[in-house]
Design a protein around this motif. Structure first.
Motif, short mmCIF file in Angstrom:
data_model
loop_
_atom_site.label_atom_id
_atom_site.label_comp_id
_atom_site.label_asym_id
_atom_site.label_seq_id
_atom_site.Cartn_x
_atom_site.Cartn_y
_atom_site.Cartn_z
N ALA A 343 0.98 -1.41 0.12
CA ALA A 343 0.22 0.23 -0.04
C ALA A 343 1.53 1.44 0.09
O ALA A 343 2.10 1.74 0.81
CB ALA A 343 -1.07 0.28 1.06
N LEU A 345 0.80 5.37 1.01
CA LEU A 345 0.30 5.81 2.29
C LEU A 345 1.30 7.89 1.45
O LEU A 345 1.33 8.30 1.22
CB LEU A 345 0.79 6.19 3.31
N PRO A 351 -9.06 7.70 -0.53
CA PRO A 351 -8.68 6.29 -1.24
C PRO A 351 -8.56 6.25 -2.80
O PRO A 351 -9.44 6.73 -2.82
CB PRO A 351 -9.20 5.41 0.01
N ARG A 353 -7.04 3.24 -5.77
CA ARG A 353 -6.79 1.76 -6.37
C ARG A 353 -6.00 2.73 -7.65
O ARG A 353 -7.13 2.80 -8.68
CB ARG A 353 -6.89 1.19 -6.28
N LEU A 358 -3.59 -0.53 -3.31
CA LEU A 358 -4.39 0.38 -2.65
C LEU A 358 -3.13 1.99 -1.88
O LEU A 358 -2.76 1.25 -1.87
CB LEU A 358 -4.28 -0.34 -1.50
N CYS A 359 -4.70 3.01 -2.54
CA CYS A 359 -3.56 4.09 -1.67
C CYS A 359 -4.43 5.25 -1.08
O CYS A 359 -5.78 5.17 -1.01
CB CYS A 359 -3.11 5.09 -3.31
N LEU A 360 -3.85 4.91 0.09
CA LEU A 360 -4.53 5.59 1.59
C LEU A 360 -4.37 7.29 1.52
O LEU A 360 -3.10 7.16 2.06
CB LEU A 360 -4.44 4.61 2.63
N ASP A 364 -5.41 8.78 7.56
CA ASP A 364 -6.80 7.77 8.14
C ASP A 364 -5.58 6.82 8.76
O ASP A 364 -6.49 6.55 9.50
CB ASP A 364 -7.50 7.88 6.82
N PHE A 365 -4.53 6.67 7.85
CA PHE A 365 -4.49 5.09 8.11
C PHE A 365 -3.48 4.93 9.45
O PHE A 365 -3.53 4.39 10.33
CB PHE A 365 -2.36 4.81 7.44
N ILE A 377 -4.85 -1.73 6.15
CA ILE A 377 -4.99 -1.66 4.64
C ILE A 377 -5.86 -2.29 4.33
O ILE A 377 -5.75 -3.53 4.02
CB ILE A 377 -3.62 -2.73 4.38
#
Length: 378
Positions: A343, A345, A351, A353, A358-360, A364-365, A377
């Motif tokens: 992932a 960050l 968020p 994709r 996945l890009c968060l 939030d992470f 994740i």
């Protein structure tokens, strides 16, 4: 923090809340605070006073010794009491392991487990957490909760220089060590080149090695090794360096007209993620380890968590926009290790994709990093 069942060491940098936690968890324990000058003087002169105090009160069930490194000889007394009174429980706190190694550390370490206290996690602060504030001041409780966090942060490094390094005569050249604290801040979040740090600080490489060992013994910094299990590509050998807290890094990193604020904040952001991952691993006690990954061809992933139940690779980007080129390191890692969850960050609000990755949002992470739960994740 999940408290060990028996006697234990509790290590953590100054200001991380060890004493506060112990007052809450063991308010009725017999407490010996070695930051109190009189208590320190009395027990330096006669460490056996502790044995006499315990013998005088059979009702004592738990003994808390705060900052035990101030009187290392007490370890001999504690070791004897542990042998003689199996039901008596000891909690020994410390903000440095350096002087303890000269005493009965090795013998006692076999009888007491070690736990660690870290800066706040975003999840602990809940709605009070602010990513912007955390990047500026860090998450050391002493600083976060101060009326004037900026002033407290500025004084934090001086506190260590005065009360730990100078008072304990850990170095001969205090000025050289102070230059080192600033010089190595340029390596925060980067692969560590000790020769380059030595040139920057105008001290010998041997001195830099000694200074770095002191930093780690004082729990002010840590290094990440490169992940090399079943390596399909040539990886670098150098470790990555981090100060233990993003705010402490910011306070030590010189900034001037030629320094990019965005670059400094990017290094602080990577460090903020690092300290969360490190705390998550320590509090879970699950055997996970933290690495980074960098090939000699230049492909890099900021963090790799590897353990019995986890294999995760994370890349941290300060930008609000994520592009396919930002994912090249993760893609290379995923090609070599398809078993891993990967992932990215970022500083954006949503968020997404991209190319299957996945890009968060980083904030939030961080709010979801809870030792009671798997990493957020998903």
């Amino acid at each position: 923090m999940q408290e060990p069942a028996g006697s234990f060491f509790l290590f953590g940098p100054r200001g991380t809340g060890k004493s506060t936690w112990l007052r809450q968890a063991h308010g009725s324990a017999y407490r010996l605070d070695l930051l109190d000058p009189e208590a320190q003087r009395l027990h330096l002169a006669r460490p056996e006073r502790l044995r006499e105090r315990v013998a005088a009160d059979p009702g004592i069930a738990v003994v808390v010794i705060d900052e035990v490194q101030k009187v290392p000889a007490l370890l001999d007394v504690v070791h004897a009491l542990v042998e003689e009174h199996p039901g008596l429980r000891f909690v020994l706190t410390g903000s440095s392991a350096r002087k303890l190694r000269r005493g009965s550390w090795n013998l006692l370490a076999g009888r007491l487990v070690s736990a660690s206290m870290h800066p706040f996690l975003a999840a602990e602060l809940g709605a009070d957490f602010s990513l912007e504030r955390a990047l500026r001041f860090g998450l050391v409780p002493l600083i976060w909760e101060a009326k004037d966090p900026e002033q407290t942060l500025r004084a934090y490094a001086s506190l260590y220089l005065r009360e730990e390094v100078q008072a304990e005569a850990l170095v001969r050249d205090l000025g050289g060590f102070a230059r080192f604290l600033e010089g190595i801040s340029f390596s925060h979040g980067s692969t560590l080149n000790l020769s380059a740090v030595a040139r920057e600080c105008q001290v010998g490489r041997k001195s830099v090695e000694s200074y770095l060992a002191i930093l780690e013994d004082l729990l002010l910094a840590f290094r990440l090794p490169v992940f090399s299990r079943r390596a399909k590509r040539q990886v670098v050998a150098h470790e990555k360096f981090f100060y233990f807290d993003a705010g402490v890094f910011r306070s030590l990193r010189p900034a001037g007209p030629l320094d990019s604020p965005a670059e400094i904040e990017g290094m602080a952001l990577e460090g903020l993620v690092a300290q969360h991952l490190r705390a998550w691993i320590a509090y879970r006690c699950s055997g996970d380890q933290l690495f980074y990954w960098r090939t000699k061809a230049g492909r890099e992933v900021d963090f790799v968590l590897y353990g019995p139940d986890s294999f995760t690779a994370l890349e941290v980007k300060r930008s609000r926009q994520v592009h396919s080129r930002d994912l090249q390191g993760l893609k290379a890692f995923q090609a070599d290790y398809p078993e891993a969850t990967v992932a990215l960050l970022h500083m954006g609000a949503e968020p997404m994709r991209i190319d299957g990755i996945l890009c968060l949002p980083c904030g939030d992470f961080l709010k979801g990093v809870d030792p009671r739960q798997p990493l957020p994740i998903h």
